[in-house]
Design a protein around this motif. Structure first.
Motif, PDB file in Angstrom:
ATOM      1  N   LEU A  29       8.818 -21.567  33.370  1.00 32.42           N
ATOM      2  CA  LEU A  29       7.991 -21.309  32.176  1.00 32.42           C
ATOM      3  C   LEU A  29       7.207 -20.025  32.418  1.00 32.42           C
ATOM      4  O   LEU A  29       6.452 -19.939  33.395  1.00 32.42           O
ATOM      5  CB  LEU A  29       7.026 -22.472  31.927  1.00 32.42           C
ATOM      6  CG  LEU A  29       5.832 -22.207  30.976  1.00 32.42           C
ATOM      7  CD1 LEU A  29       6.301 -21.813  29.588  1.00 32.42           C
ATOM      8  CD2 LEU A  29       4.921 -23.448  30.907  1.00 32.42           C
ATOM      9  N   GLN A  31       4.342 -17.988  30.810  1.00 36.52           N
ATOM     10  CA  GLN A  31       3.282 -18.072  29.802  1.00 36.52           C
ATOM     11  C   GLN A  31       2.992 -16.684  29.189  1.00 36.52           C
ATOM     12  O   GLN A  31       3.391 -15.662  29.743  1.00 36.52           O
ATOM     13  CB  GLN A  31       1.993 -18.597  30.464  1.00 36.52           C
ATOM     14  CG  GLN A  31       2.142 -19.964  31.117  1.00 36.52           C
ATOM     15  CD  GLN A  31       0.995 -20.260  32.048  1.00 36.52           C
ATOM     16  OE1 GLN A  31       0.666 -19.455  32.919  1.00 36.52           O
ATOM     17  NE2 GLN A  31       0.330 -21.411  31.868  1.00 36.52           N
ATOM     18  N   ALA A  34      -1.632 -16.095  31.951  1.00 38.95           N
ATOM     19  CA  ALA A  34      -1.928 -17.092  32.995  1.00 38.95           C
ATOM     20  C   ALA A  34      -3.407 -17.464  32.966  1.00 38.95           C
ATOM     21  O   ALA A  34      -4.263 -16.612  32.703  1.00 38.95           O
ATOM     22  CB  ALA A  34      -1.573 -16.514  34.367  1.00 38.95           C
ATOM     23  N   TYR A  39      -2.358 -21.904  27.283  1.00 33.53           N
ATOM     24  CA  TYR A  39      -1.136 -21.908  28.092  1.00 33.53           C
ATOM     25  C   TYR A  39      -1.244 -22.846  29.292  1.00 33.53           C
ATOM     26  O   TYR A  39      -0.227 -23.354  29.774  1.00 33.53           O
ATOM     27  CB  TYR A  39      -0.785 -20.486  28.532  1.00 33.53           C
ATOM     28  CG  TYR A  39      -0.341 -19.612  27.372  1.00 33.53           C
ATOM     29  CD1 TYR A  39      -1.135 -18.559  26.935  1.00 33.53           C
ATOM     30  CD2 TYR A  39       0.843 -19.875  26.703  1.00 33.53           C
ATOM     31  CE1 TYR A  39      -0.751 -17.778  25.852  1.00 33.53           C
ATOM     32  CE2 TYR A  39       1.245 -19.106  25.615  1.00 33.53           C
ATOM     33  CZ  TYR A  39       0.429 -18.058  25.197  1.00 33.53           C
ATOM     34  OH  TYR A  39       0.821 -17.304  24.114  1.00 33.53           O
ATOM     35  N   GLU A  40      -2.462 -23.112  29.768  1.00 33.84           N
ATOM     36  CA  GLU A  40      -2.597 -24.090  30.846  1.00 33.84           C
ATOM     37  C   GLU A  40      -2.304 -25.487  30.315  1.00 33.84           C
ATOM     38  O   GLU A  40      -1.622 -26.286  30.962  1.00 33.84           O
ATOM     39  CB  GLU A  40      -4.003 -24.009  31.451  1.00 33.84           C
ATOM     40  CG  GLU A  40      -4.251 -22.756  32.288  1.00 33.84           C
ATOM     41  CD  GLU A  40      -3.197 -22.551  33.371  1.00 33.84           C
ATOM     42  OE1 GLU A  40      -2.574 -21.466  33.391  1.00 33.84           O
ATOM     43  OE2 GLU A  40      -2.958 -23.501  34.153  1.00 33.84           O
ATOM     44  N   MET A  42      -0.374 -26.071  27.831  1.00 36.91           N
ATOM     45  CA  MET A  42       1.083 -26.074  27.618  1.00 36.91           C
ATOM     46  C   MET A  42       1.803 -26.397  28.932  1.00 36.91           C
ATOM     47  O   MET A  42       2.736 -27.216  28.967  1.00 36.91           O
ATOM     48  CB  MET A  42       1.555 -24.701  27.103  1.00 36.91           C
ATOM     49  CG  MET A  42       3.056 -24.627  26.852  1.00 36.91           C
ATOM     50  SD  MET A  42       3.617 -22.937  26.584  1.00 36.91           S
ATOM     51  CE  MET A  42       3.026 -22.645  24.925  1.00 36.91           C
ATOM     52  N   ALA A  43       1.346 -25.768  30.024  1.00 37.65           N
ATOM     53  CA  ALA A  43       1.977 -26.009  31.330  1.00 37.65           C
ATOM     54  C   ALA A  43       1.837 -27.474  31.743  1.00 37.65           C
ATOM     55  O   ALA A  43       2.780 -28.070  32.276  1.00 37.65           O
ATOM     56  CB  ALA A  43       1.344 -25.102  32.379  1.00 37.65           C
ATOM     57  N   VAL A  59       5.960 -22.412  37.041  1.00 35.10           N
ATOM     58  CA  VAL A  59       5.164 -21.808  35.966  1.00 35.10           C
ATOM     59  C   VAL A  59       4.610 -20.467  36.452  1.00 35.10           C
ATOM     60  O   VAL A  59       4.075 -20.390  37.552  1.00 35.10           O
ATOM     61  CB  VAL A  59       3.998 -22.716  35.540  1.00 35.10           C
ATOM     62  CG1 VAL A  59       3.180 -22.060  34.437  1.00 35.10           C
ATOM     63  CG2 VAL A  59       4.504 -24.085  35.106  1.00 35.10           C
ATOM     64  N   GLY A  61       2.836 -16.449  34.866  1.00 35.12           N
ATOM     65  CA  GLY A  61       2.283 -15.786  33.678  1.00 35.12           C
ATOM     66  C   GLY A  61       1.586 -14.494  34.040  1.00 35.12           C
ATOM     67  O   GLY A  61       1.090 -14.355  35.168  1.00 35.12           O
ATOM     68  N   GLN A  70       4.362  -8.680  31.405  1.00 34.50           N
ATOM     69  CA  GLN A  70       5.249  -9.849  31.321  1.00 34.50           C
ATOM     70  C   GLN A  70       6.696  -9.489  31.693  1.00 34.50           C
ATOM     71  O   GLN A  70       7.413 -10.287  32.292  1.00 34.50           O
ATOM     72  CB  GLN A  70       5.194 -10.454  29.918  1.00 34.50           C
ATOM     73  CG  GLN A  70       5.785 -11.853  29.824  1.00 34.50           C
ATOM     74  CD  GLN A  70       5.746 -12.442  28.439  1.00 34.50           C
ATOM     75  OE1 GLN A  70       6.052 -11.751  27.444  1.00 34.50           O
ATOM     76  NE2 GLN A  70       5.370 -13.709  28.314  1.00 34.50           N
ATOM     77  N   ASP A 113       5.754 -21.123  21.461  1.00 29.64           N
ATOM     78  CA  ASP A 113       4.601 -20.458  20.842  1.00 29.64           C
ATOM     79  C   ASP A 113       5.027 -19.193  20.082  1.00 29.64           C
ATOM     80  O   ASP A 113       5.164 -19.212  18.868  1.00 29.64           O
ATOM     81  CB  ASP A 113       3.541 -20.160  21.910  1.00 29.64           C
ATOM     82  CG  ASP A 113       2.284 -19.512  21.349  1.00 29.64           C
ATOM     83  OD1 ASP A 113       1.782 -18.557  21.966  1.00 29.64           O
ATOM     84  OD2 ASP A 113       1.820 -19.930  20.286  1.00 29.64           O
ATOM     85  N   GLY A 269       4.882 -27.467  25.129  1.00 31.44           N
ATOM     86  CA  GLY A 269       5.434 -27.375  26.484  1.00 31.44           C
ATOM     87  C   GLY A 269       6.425 -28.493  26.784  1.00 31.44           C
ATOM     88  O   GLY A 269       7.519 -28.251  27.322  1.00 31.44           O
TER      89      GLY A 269
END
Ligand code: T6T
Length: 315
Positions: A29, A31, A34, A39-40, A42-43, A59, A61, A70, A113, A269
């Protein structure tokens, strides 16, 4: 905490006789940012689903919501050749090239997302219905200001599919159903809290009769709220913000913001891992999965169903 969970996952897989290489489905994944609560959360949803399905999930990001940061992460993930890649692309155009590389290496791509403009990228696209969310924000803000007055929109950067859709939904709703409300248009904070504060301060100086602010995401909302608080405009200038991170929930309790649009990042997620697993196993994959959003107010923020959708900083 998350690293320990991922390590525990590997151990659990090893424990149930599933070799990590060659056996378990390997998913990464990436993100949009990070450490950010959206996004946390989502993780956390993705890791819980990965444990359930016996998927090996990593994970990663970037430190800023920025395609130039990215892209190298995606390139290194592609080099590691996972079975599938879950990603929130940070720009609709700039992330097409690195994701095309991943696709050419037969890595199954699931967009969570945000999306890219190239419709051939992403076997499944899982996201909040952001146009609908933007319209809901317009209705909530118009109600807060009694259906009349000037409103300002603060967003991150053009080219981010989610926030662009929220602006589209907001502006369309204002035009269609709120004749007394005048939109002063969009200003961009580059996802920087301080920049968002500066924008609101400048707007208050230019339009002292500003009635409302719509902030399209977590950082824009936090910065805009801080400026309204420091300018002593609480309750005088109303605000609606997208997302429901801890800082925003505090602003809601303090009367800085009147409504938040909470997404379901954990569900995004989890569904992302489900679709990745199905794609790798050659099973049915769903091309588009819209997820819901909840309007959070001071009245409902402590109800059990709303507490469940507030974002977390960790699992
Ligand atoms: O609003 C979320 C996400 O949906 C958007 O794509 C980018 O910003 C957030 O992560 C919040 O900061």
């Amino acid at each position: 905490m998350r690293k320990a969970l991922a390590a525990a996952l590997l151990l659990a897989l090893a424990a149930c006789g599933q070799p990590s290489a060659g056996g378990a489905v390997r998913v990464t994944l990436v993100q949009g940012l990070a450490g950010e609560e959206f996004y946390e959360t989502m993780a956390c949803g993705a890791l819980a689903k990965a444990k359930e399905l016996g998927v090996e999930l990593e994970v990663q990001g970037p430190q800023k919501f920025d395609p130039t940061l990215q892209t190298p992460i995606v390139n290194s993930v592609v080099a590691a050749q996972p079975d599938a890649l879950l990603i929130a692309p940070t720009d609709v155009k700039a992330m097409i090239a690195p994701l095309t590389q991943a696709k050419q290496r037969n890595i199954k791509i699931i967009l969570v997302d945000t999306v890219v403009e190239d419709a051939s990228i992403g076997l499944s696209r899982i996201s909040t219905d952001n146009v609908k969310g933007g319209a809901a924000a317009a209705k909530a803000l118009s109600e807060q200001i009694g259906g009349k007055g000037k409103v300002l929109v603060i967003s991150t950067d053009p080219g981010v599919s989610t926030v662009d859709a929220r602006i589209e939904g907001f502006e369309k709703e204002i035009k269609a159903a709120h004749p007394g409300v005048t939109s002063l248009g969009v200003q961009y904070s580059h996802n920087d809290v301080g920049e968002a504060s500066k924008i609101v301060n400048a707007a208050l100086a230019k339009d002292p009769d500003l009635a409302g602010v719509f902030a399209t995401n977590l950082n824009s909302a936090t910065g805009a709220g801080t400026a309204l608080q420091q300018a002593g405009k609480l309750g005088q200038v109303k605000m609606v913000g997208f997302d429901a991170g801890p800082a925003q929930v505090k602003q809601l309790r303090d009367g800085v913001v009147q409504a938040l649009i909470a997404q379901l990042p954990g569900e995004i997620g989890a569904k992302g891992v489900e679709q990745a697993f199905a794609a790798v196993k050659g099973q049915q994959v769903t091309a588009a999965i819209p997820t819901d959003a909840t309007i959070v107010t001071r009245e409902n923020v402590d109800t059990p169903e709303v507490r469940k959708v507030l974002y977390k900083a960790g699992c």
